[in-house]
Write an enzyme that holds these catalytic residues in place. Structure first.
Site, PDB file in Angstrom:
ATOM      1  N   GLN A   1      16.077  -5.570 -28.366  1.00 30.87           N
ATOM      2  CA  GLN A   1      16.166  -4.542 -29.408  1.00 30.87           C
ATOM      3  C   GLN A   1      15.226  -4.877 -30.569  1.00 30.87           C
ATOM      4  O   GLN A   1      15.240  -5.987 -31.084  1.00 30.87           O
ATOM      5  CB  GLN A   1      17.621  -4.436 -29.891  1.00 30.87           C
TER       6      GLN A   1
ATOM      7  N   LYS B   1      23.803   1.617 -25.599  1.00 30.25           N
ATOM      8  CA  LYS B   1      23.097   1.377 -24.334  1.00 30.25           C
ATOM      9  C   LYS B   1      24.028   0.692 -23.330  1.00 30.25           C
ATOM     10  O   LYS B   1      24.088   1.074 -22.159  1.00 30.25           O
ATOM     11  CB  LYS B   1      21.845   0.522 -24.589  1.00 30.25           C
TER      12      LYS B   1
ATOM     13  N   ASP C   1      11.683  -0.866 -21.131  1.00 32.30           N
ATOM     14  CA  ASP C   1      11.252  -0.130 -22.337  1.00 32.30           C
ATOM     15  C   ASP C   1       9.835   0.408 -22.149  1.00 32.30           C
ATOM     16  O   ASP C   1       9.410   1.294 -22.885  1.00 32.30           O
ATOM     17  CB  ASP C   1      11.278  -1.062 -23.562  1.00 32.30           C
TER      18      ASP C   1
END
Ligand code: NAP
Length: 281
Positions: free
Chosen positions: A97, A53, A120
Site C-alpha cells: 500500500q 481489499k 498493481d
C-alpha cells in the site's frame, strides 16, 4: 439531455461474480488465489483501503494475507519480506500500500515484487508490457475505467478521448489503454494552457486530477462519456470527484458518480488481476 449514470457498484458485482467462479475453480484444483497486502505505518486512509481489499478477497473465495508493520520498518527488511512472498507458491499477488514512509524508496519496493505477482501493475516491466501492447497485469484503476467505458456499448474506434492527469498509476496507463482500444487520445496536465479547449472536443473524458470542480458543464461536449476518477471532499466534508456531477450530467451522455463509480471497480480489478496471476502460475 440527462446523462445515464454508469453504475460502478452494479458492474463490480457482475465482474466479482465471475471472479468468485474462477477462484472456486482454481481452489478445486488446489490453487486458491492468494493475495498478500502489506501496510507500513499507521495512515488511517491506507488502513481503510487495505482492509477493504482484504474483505473483498474473503468475500470472493481468494485467500488474503495482511501484514502490518510500524512506520519504523527498514527498507531492507521490507524488501526481504517481499522476496519471501515472491518465493511463496501460495501467494499469487503482492500489493504494498502506498504511500510508504519517506525513508523507503517506493520504486525499489515495486521493482522487488516478482513481475508475475505485480497485481498493481506498477512495475517498469508491467508498464512496458502495457506500452508495447503485450499481455500483462494492468493497473487496476485505469483498467476499471475501461470496463466502465465498455459497459456503455459505445465503440471506441474513431472516438476522441481526453485524459486529464498524467500520473504513472492512473493518467498514463489510462491513455495507453484507450489508445490500445483505437481511440485518438489527448493527455492534459497542470501545464495544459486551455483545458476546456481539449475537453470540449472529447467523446470521452477521464478526469484523474484530485481537484473538485476540474470539469464543469461548459467544458463537456453533449453526449460525451465522462469518467470521474478523482476523490475529494466538498465543504460539507462529503465525498466528491473532479467533475461537477449535477451540472455535467445535464450535458453528458454517460457519467460515473462519486462514490459508486470508479472506486468499487479499482478493488474489483485487483481481484481480477490476482485470479489472472493464479491462473498463470
Ligand atoms: P496525481 O499523481 O496527483 O496526479 C494528478 C494529475 O493531475 C497530475 O498529472 C497533474 O498534472 C494533473 N493536474 C493537476 N492540476 C491540474 C489542472 N489544473 N489541470 C489539469 N491537470 C491537472 O494523482 P493520481 O494518483 O493520478 O490520482 C488522481 C485522483 O484520482 C486523486 O483524487 C486520487 O485520489 C484519485 N484516485 C482514485 C482512485 C479510485 O479508485 N477511485 C484510484 C487512484 C486515484 P502534473 O503532472 O502536471 O502535475
Amino acid at each position: 439531455m440527462t446523462a445515464k449514470t454508469i453504475d460502478g457498484v452494479a458492474l463490480s458485482k457482475l465482474i466479482r461474480a465471475e471472479v468468485a467462479t474462477r477462484a472456486a475453480g482454481l481452489a478445486a484444483r488446489g490453487r486458491q488465489p492468494g493475495l498478500a497486502v502489506i501496510l507500513v505505518g499507521d495512515d488511517p486512509a491506507s488502513a481503510v483501503y487495505v482492509r477493504n481489499k482484504v474483505k473483498a478477497c474473503e468475500e470472493h473465495g481468494l485467500r488474503s494475507v495482511m501484514e502490518v508493520y510500524p512506520a519504523s520498518l527498514g527498507e531492507a527488511e521490507l524488501l526481504a519480506r517481499i522476496k519471501l512472498l515472491n518465493a511463496d507458491a501460495s501467494i499469487h499477488g503482492i500489493l504494498v500500500q502506498m504511500p510508504l514512509p519517506k525513508h523507503i524508496d517506493p520504486q525499489k519496493v515495486i521493482e522487488t515484487i516478482a513481475t508475475a505477482k505485480d497485481v498493481d501493475g506498477f512495475s517498469v516491466h508491467s508498464a512496458g508490457a502495457l506500452m508495447a501492447g503485450l499481455p500483462g497485469l494492468r493497473p487496476a484503476t485505469p483498467w476499471g475505467c475501461m470496463k466502465l467505458i465498455e459497459s456503455t456499448g459505445v465503440a471506441l474506434k474513431g472516438k476522441h478521448a481526453v485524459v486529464i492527469g498524467r500520473s504513472n498509476t492512473v493518467g498514463k496507463p489510462m491513455a495507453l489503454l484507450l489508445l490500445q482500444a483505437h481511440a485518438t487520445v489527448t493527455v492534459c496536465h497542470s501545464g495544459t494552457p486551455d483545458l476546456a479547449q481539449h475537453t470540449r472536443q472529447a467523446d470521452i473524458v477521464v478526469a484523474a486530477v484530485g481537484r473538485r470542480g476540474t470539469l464543469t458543464a461548459d467544458m463537456v461536449k453533449p453526449g460525451a462519456i465522462v469518467i470521474d476518477v478523482g476523490i475529494n471532499r466538498n465543504e460539507a466534508g462529503k465525498l466528491c470527484g473532479d467533475v461537477d456531477f449535477e451540472a455535467v450530467r445535464e450535458v453528458a451522455g454517460w457519467i460515473t458518480p462519486v462514490p459508486g463509480g470508479v472506486g468499487p471497480m479499482t478493488i474489483t480489478m485487483l481481484l481480477v488481476n490476482t485470479v489472472q496471476a493464479a491462473e498463470a502460475a
